[in-house]
Write an enzyme that holds these catalytic residues in place. Structure first.
Site, PDB file in Angstrom:
ATOM      1  N   ASN A  13       0.878  -1.170   0.000  1.00 16.58           N
ATOM      2  CA  ASN A  13       0.000   0.000   0.000  1.00 16.58           C
ATOM      3  C   ASN A  13       0.918   1.224   0.000  1.00 16.58           C
ATOM      4  O   ASN A  13       1.476   1.584   1.027  1.00 16.58           O
ATOM      5  CB  ASN A  13      -0.896  -0.017   1.247  1.00 16.58           C
ATOM      6  CG  ASN A  13      -1.727   1.244   1.366  1.00 16.58           C
ATOM      7  OD1 ASN A  13      -1.790   2.049   0.431  1.00 16.58           O
ATOM      8  ND2 ASN A  13      -2.350   1.442   2.516  1.00 16.58           N
ATOM      9  N   TRP A  14       1.060   1.801  -1.171  1.00 10.28           N
ATOM     10  CA  TRP A  14       2.023   2.915  -1.313  1.00 10.28           C
ATOM     11  C   TRP A  14       1.493   4.216  -0.711  1.00 10.28           C
ATOM     12  O   TRP A  14       2.238   5.185  -0.592  1.00 10.28           O
ATOM     13  CB  TRP A  14       2.343   3.139  -2.798  1.00 10.28           C
ATOM     14  CG  TRP A  14       3.125   2.039  -3.445  1.00 10.28           C
ATOM     15  CD1 TRP A  14       3.433   0.804  -2.916  1.00 10.28           C
ATOM     16  CD2 TRP A  14       3.718   2.072  -4.751  1.00 10.28           C
ATOM     17  NE1 TRP A  14       4.170   0.080  -3.823  1.00 10.28           N
ATOM     18  CE2 TRP A  14       4.367   0.829  -4.955  1.00 10.28           C
ATOM     19  CE3 TRP A  14       3.756   3.020  -5.767  1.00 10.28           C
ATOM     20  CZ2 TRP A  14       5.043   0.525  -6.132  1.00 10.28           C
ATOM     21  CZ3 TRP A  14       4.436   2.712  -6.941  1.00 10.28           C
ATOM     22  CH2 TRP A  14       5.073   1.481  -7.112  1.00 10.28           C
ATOM     23  N   LYS A  15       0.206   4.266  -0.403  1.00  9.98           N
ATOM     24  CA  LYS A  15      -0.402   5.495   0.135  1.00  9.98           C
ATOM     25  C   LYS A  15      -0.122   6.673  -0.811  1.00  9.98           C
ATOM     26  O   LYS A  15      -0.078   6.477  -2.011  1.00  9.98           O
ATOM     27  CB  LYS A  15       0.086   5.734   1.571  1.00  9.98           C
ATOM     28  CG  LYS A  15      -0.055   4.455   2.411  1.00  9.98           C
ATOM     29  CD  LYS A  15       0.098   4.660   3.871  1.00  9.98           C
ATOM     30  CE  LYS A  15      -0.077   3.318   4.570  1.00  9.98           C
ATOM     31  NZ  LYS A  15      -0.085   3.403   6.012  1.00  9.98           N
ATOM     32  N   HIS A 101      -9.564   1.431   4.249  1.00 15.64           N
ATOM     33  CA  HIS A 101      -8.310   1.601   4.994  1.00 15.64           C
ATOM     34  C   HIS A 101      -8.539   2.556   6.164  1.00 15.64           C
ATOM     35  O   HIS A 101      -9.304   3.517   6.042  1.00 15.64           O
ATOM     36  CB  HIS A 101      -7.212   2.131   4.065  1.00 15.64           C
ATOM     37  CG  HIS A 101      -5.870   2.089   4.713  1.00 15.64           C
ATOM     38  ND1 HIS A 101      -5.445   3.076   5.573  1.00 15.64           N
ATOM     39  CD2 HIS A 101      -4.885   1.163   4.676  1.00 15.64           C
ATOM     40  CE1 HIS A 101      -4.241   2.747   6.026  1.00 15.64           C
ATOM     41  NE2 HIS A 101      -3.867   1.600   5.500  1.00 15.64           N
ATOM     42  N   GLU A 103      -6.866   4.902   7.316  1.00 17.00           N
ATOM     43  CA  GLU A 103      -6.603   6.320   7.038  1.00 17.00           C
ATOM     44  C   GLU A 103      -7.799   6.963   6.347  1.00 17.00           C
ATOM     45  O   GLU A 103      -8.083   8.147   6.543  1.00 17.00           O
ATOM     46  CB  GLU A 103      -5.307   6.457   6.213  1.00 17.00           C
ATOM     47  CG  GLU A 103      -4.093   6.229   7.100  1.00 17.00           C
ATOM     48  CD  GLU A 103      -2.892   5.640   6.391  1.00 17.00           C
ATOM     49  OE1 GLU A 103      -2.827   5.688   5.155  1.00 17.00           O
ATOM     50  OE2 GLU A 103      -1.993   5.123   7.100  1.00 17.00           O
ATOM     51  N   GLU A 173      -5.885  -4.820  10.100  1.00 14.48           N
ATOM     52  CA  GLU A 173      -4.865  -3.814  10.365  1.00 14.48           C
ATOM     53  C   GLU A 173      -5.197  -3.040  11.646  1.00 14.48           C
ATOM     54  O   GLU A 173      -5.991  -2.087  11.611  1.00 14.48           O
ATOM     55  CB  GLU A 173      -4.790  -2.824   9.200  1.00 14.48           C
ATOM     56  CG  GLU A 173      -4.412  -3.465   7.889  1.00 14.48           C
ATOM     57  CD  GLU A 173      -3.737  -2.457   6.958  1.00 14.48           C
ATOM     58  OE1 GLU A 173      -2.611  -2.713   6.550  1.00 14.48           O
ATOM     59  OE2 GLU A 173      -4.331  -1.409   6.686  1.00 14.48           O
ATOM     60  N   GLY A 179       2.011   2.362  10.514  1.00 13.20           N
ATOM     61  CA  GLY A 179       2.974   3.456  10.365  1.00 13.20           C
ATOM     62  C   GLY A 179       3.633   3.877  11.662  1.00 13.20           C
ATOM     63  O   GLY A 179       4.277   4.916  11.728  1.00 13.20           O
ATOM     64  N   SER A 219       2.910  -2.101  10.198  1.00 15.11           N
ATOM     65  CA  SER A 219       4.353  -2.194  10.457  1.00 15.11           C
ATOM     66  C   SER A 219       4.921  -3.582  10.175  1.00 15.11           C
ATOM     67  O   SER A 219       5.866  -4.017  10.831  1.00 15.11           O
ATOM     68  CB  SER A 219       4.683  -1.729  11.883  1.00 15.11           C
ATOM     69  OG  SER A 219       4.292  -0.376  12.048  1.00 15.11           O
ATOM     70  N   GLY A 240       2.691  -1.134   4.174  1.00 12.83           N
ATOM     71  CA  GLY A 240       2.834   0.274   3.815  1.00 12.83           C
ATOM     72  C   GLY A 240       4.295   0.626   3.587  1.00 12.83           C
ATOM     73  O   GLY A 240       4.874   0.343   2.543  1.00 12.83           O
ATOM     74  N   GLY A 241       4.912   1.221   4.612  1.00  8.38           N
ATOM     75  CA  GLY A 241       6.277   1.732   4.505  1.00  8.38           C
ATOM     76  C   GLY A 241       7.265   0.785   3.836  1.00  8.38           C
ATOM     77  O   GLY A 241       8.011   1.190   2.931  1.00  8.38           O
TER      78      GLY A 241
HETATM   79  P1  PGA Z   1       2.568   0.310   7.483  1.00  9.39           P
HETATM   80  O1  PGA Z   1       1.157   0.522   6.768  1.00  9.39           O
HETATM   81  O2  PGA Z   1       3.116  -1.013   6.983  1.00  9.39           O
HETATM   82  O3  PGA Z   1       3.404   1.463   7.059  1.00  9.39           O
HETATM   83  O4  PGA Z   1       2.313   0.265   8.954  1.00  9.39           O
HETATM   84  C1  PGA Z   1       0.286  -0.547   6.583  1.00  9.39           C
HETATM   85  C2  PGA Z   1      -0.989  -0.059   5.934  1.00  9.39           C
HETATM   86  O5  PGA Z   1      -1.422   1.053   6.230  1.00  9.39           O
HETATM   87  O6  PGA Z   1      -1.586  -0.756   5.107  1.00  9.39           O
END
Ligand code: PGA
Length: 258
Positions: A13-15, A101, A103, A173, A179, A219, A240-241
């Protein structure tokens, strides 16, 4: 069916990261990094920003990597400034869409009901869905994690047929782990993924629940992926990251081969 017969799914998930040119470069990097590695034990997805979709679809063409969008609107078309429909995503060659998601829920007013509407629209257009659920830190501290996640799952899947469930992946999640560098322990993640599988069994049946892919996200990284992915009810990751670094993403893909 059990974990041995459910194919793992590793999704990035590149956001809100990467321009179209940067997206092409990162996908080429991922392809080069996994070229000499065994990868057929998992499906690989990159979830990119809307403006990167066309470039990403082009860049993955000669590979096993699939492309996901990060959101979709529920209406077919109309006066929804700034929104993107499922048909539009299909038209650019997108196969998956991430829906719900945290966010989106936290910052953009997403509710369980709108998540359900988006899931329906995506499935109707022939898209596959990565449906995100997860509790806030306070909800975990109150001991209501399983209730929260069950409610999110039930509302999101309202009026979704057993047939359509074949095209849905659920991503657990925990919001406090996204994050933050705070990963759920394998035992914590396993407990909730198993609880989600029970919810699916109650809504549909045990066979369908056993066939449903449930990912963990929050994470997940090159260092902790193998242990998380070894858990019985964790069938993949939404990353994500660490998905923005080709070597780390490749290590997670390798960890999913077992
Ligand atoms: P993260 O993000 O791996 O940076 O914690 C995961 C996500 O939001 O899907």
């Amino acid at each position: 069916m059990n974990k041995a017969t459910r194919k793992a799914v590793i999704a990035g998930n590149w956001k809100m990261n990467k321009t179209p040119a940067e997206a092409t470069a990162l996908i080429n990097d991922i392809k080069a990094t996994i070229a000499d590695k065994k990868t057929d034990g998992c499906d690989i997805i990159v979830g990119v920003p809307f403006v990167d979709l066309a470039a990403a679809v082009e860049a993955v063409k000669d590979s096993a990597i699939k492309v996901a969008a990060q959101n979709v609107h529920w209406a077919e078309k109309g006066a929804f400034t700034g929104e993107i429909s499922a048909e539009m995503l299909k038209a650019v060659g997108v196969e998956y869409v991430i829906i719900g998601h945290s966010e989106r829920r936290q910052y953009f007013g997403e509710t369980n009901e709108t998540v359900n509407q988006r899931v329906k629209a995506a499935l109707a257009a022939g898209l596959k869905v990565i449906l995100c659920v997860g509790e806030l830190k306070d909800e975990r501290l109150l001991g209501i994690t399983e209730e929260i996640v069950a409610m999110q799952t039930k509302v999101a899947l309202n009026e979704i047929s057993a047939e359509d469930m074949k095209n849905i992946i659920i991503a657990y999640e925990p919001v406090w782990a996204i994050g933050t560098g705070l990963t759920a322990t394998p035992a914590q993640a396993e407990e909730v993924c198993a609880a989600i599988r029970k919810v699916i069994a109650a809504l549909y049946d045990c066979t369908l629940a056993e066939a449903t892919t449930i990912q963990y996200g929050g994470s997940m990284n090159a260092g902790n992926a193998a242990e998380l992915l070894s858990m019985k009810n964790i069938d993949g990751g939404l990353i994500g990251g660490a998905s923005l670094k080709a070597p780390d993403f490749a290590t997670i893909i390798e960890a999913a081969q077992a």
